[in-house]
Design an enzyme around this catalytic site. Structure first.
Site, PDB file in Angstrom:
ATOM      1  N   SER A 117       0.839  -1.187   0.000  1.00  0.00           N
ATOM      2  CA  SER A 117       0.000   0.000   0.000  1.00  0.00           C
ATOM      3  C   SER A 117       0.884   1.250   0.000  1.00  0.00           C
ATOM      4  CB  SER A 117      -0.951  -0.049   1.196  1.00  0.00           C
ATOM      5  OG  SER A 117      -1.907   0.977   1.153  1.00  0.00           O
ATOM      6  N   ASP A 258      -9.046  -4.637  -6.289  1.00  0.00           N
ATOM      7  CA  ASP A 258      -8.621  -3.441  -5.558  1.00  0.00           C
ATOM      8  C   ASP A 258      -9.277  -2.208  -6.163  1.00  0.00           C
ATOM      9  OD1 ASP A 258      -7.268  -1.375  -4.235  1.00  0.00           O
ATOM     10  OD2 ASP A 258      -5.338  -2.414  -4.309  1.00  0.00           O
ATOM     11  N   HIS A 288      -8.212  -4.177  -1.552  1.00  0.00           N
ATOM     12  CA  HIS A 288      -6.941  -3.544  -1.215  1.00  0.00           C
ATOM     13  C   HIS A 288      -6.287  -4.188   0.007  1.00  0.00           C
ATOM     14  CE1 HIS A 288      -4.015  -0.307  -1.418  1.00  0.00           C
ATOM     15  NE2 HIS A 288      -4.142  -0.115  -0.112  1.00  0.00           N
TER      16      HIS A 288
END
Length: 314
Positions: A117, A258, A288
């Site tokens: 991330s 995602d 995600h």
């Protein structure tokens, strides 16, 4: 441990910042820097010195993908995570802070930077700005830019915090921002499988996910300051890396579901990188958050990346 450095912030000038770090594994082993999302921190996994659970327990430990018996694992708290720095932060600033920490620790070169991330964004910045100090990058669910759709999500989350502040209740605003964020991290398919239909309770309608979202918001505000959240959320939207400036091996891991980092952006990144590159696409109900939830798939991808490094070295 911790150390204080002088850091030239791209949007706020020279500042004195304190870096708080944690090391797992012997300092003589090959070094790997590990970084997660804006809510992640220096404590990766439980150890003899610090037995509480870390944020990436499934991947770190004896016999796991990142084994402290084989590698020296380094992590730190993001610059700004303590809420003391109320200034714009760029992912490039975080990458420079990583380099400064490596100087303090006398680590000349990393075997790998593993980022998830926001950590993947910072990893790309590190590869672009300090590539001579890195053998390979594993970038999971993070790319060279912030997608405008994702930035719009985050802008609304920050407005929720601002609205709470106007009502003299920043904590409530931060909890609401976290709840909105959870919806962007996960998928409609997961919520459909997980939560019951709406029901009438004490004269009002309550949907199946509300208790879960309330829990997420309440637990988040206990460990996060509003200033830290706002500045790190903004930082994601400042991500801007030229992929053609990266000339080292990169493994890009994308998640088909995602909603914040579309696979199309991962393809764009891979096409423009100049070093040895591979793209792996994972399917996951968790969107995600797959890097936290898809334990086996992520472990296999990490193993593949590190096995290839060993083969090249041999």
């Amino acid at each position: 441990g911790e150390c204080t450095i002088e850091l030239d912030l791209r949007h706020a000038g020279r500042r004195s910042v304190t870096l708080r770090y944690e090391i797992l594994g012997d300092r003589t082993l090959p070094a790997v820097f590990v970084a997660g999302g804006i809510s992640a921190h220096r404590h990766l996994a439980a150890s003899a010195a610090f037995p509480e659970s870390g944020w990436w327990e499934p991947q770190i430990g004896a016999g796991k993908a990142l084994d402290p018996r084989e590698r020296c694992l380094v992590a730190f708290d993001w610059v700004g995570a303590d809420g003391a720095l109320d200034a714009p932060l760029d992912p490039a600033d975080q990458a420079d802070a990583v380099a400064a920490l490596l100087d303090v620790l006398r680590i000349a070169r990393l075997q790998a930077f593993v980022g998830c991330s926001y950590g993947a964004m910072v990893g790309l910045q590190f590869a672009a700005r300090h590539g001579a100090r890195l053998e390979q990058l594993v970038a999971i669910s993070g790319v060279h830019r912030a997608h405008p759709y994702a930035s719009a999500w985050r802008a609304l989350q920050r407005r929720a915090v601002a609205l709470g502040a106007l009502q003299c209740d920043e904590t409530h605003g931060l909890a609401l921002a976290r709840q909105l964020a959870i919806l962007s991290y996960r998928t409609p398919e997961e919520f459909a499988a997980r939560f019951e239909p709406a029901r009438v309770t004490e004269g009002r309608v309550r949907v199946g996910a509300e208790d879960y979202l309330d829990h997420c918001g309440a637990s988040y505000v206990q460990r996060t300051s509003p200033v830290a959240y706002l500045r790190l959320s903004e930082s994601i939207d400042l991500q801007d890396v030229d992929p053609t400036s990266i000339r080292l091996p990169v493994t890009v891991v994308a998640v088909a579901e995602d909603r914040l980092v579309p696979v199309s952006d991962a393809y764009d990144l891979v096409e423009r990188l100049r070093g040895e590159t591979r793209l792996r696409v994972v399917r996951s109900l968790y969107g995600h958050d797959a890097f936290l939830k898809e334990e086996r798939a992520i472990a296999d991808l990490l193993g593949e990346a590190f096995d290839d490094v060993l083969e090249v070295a041999a």
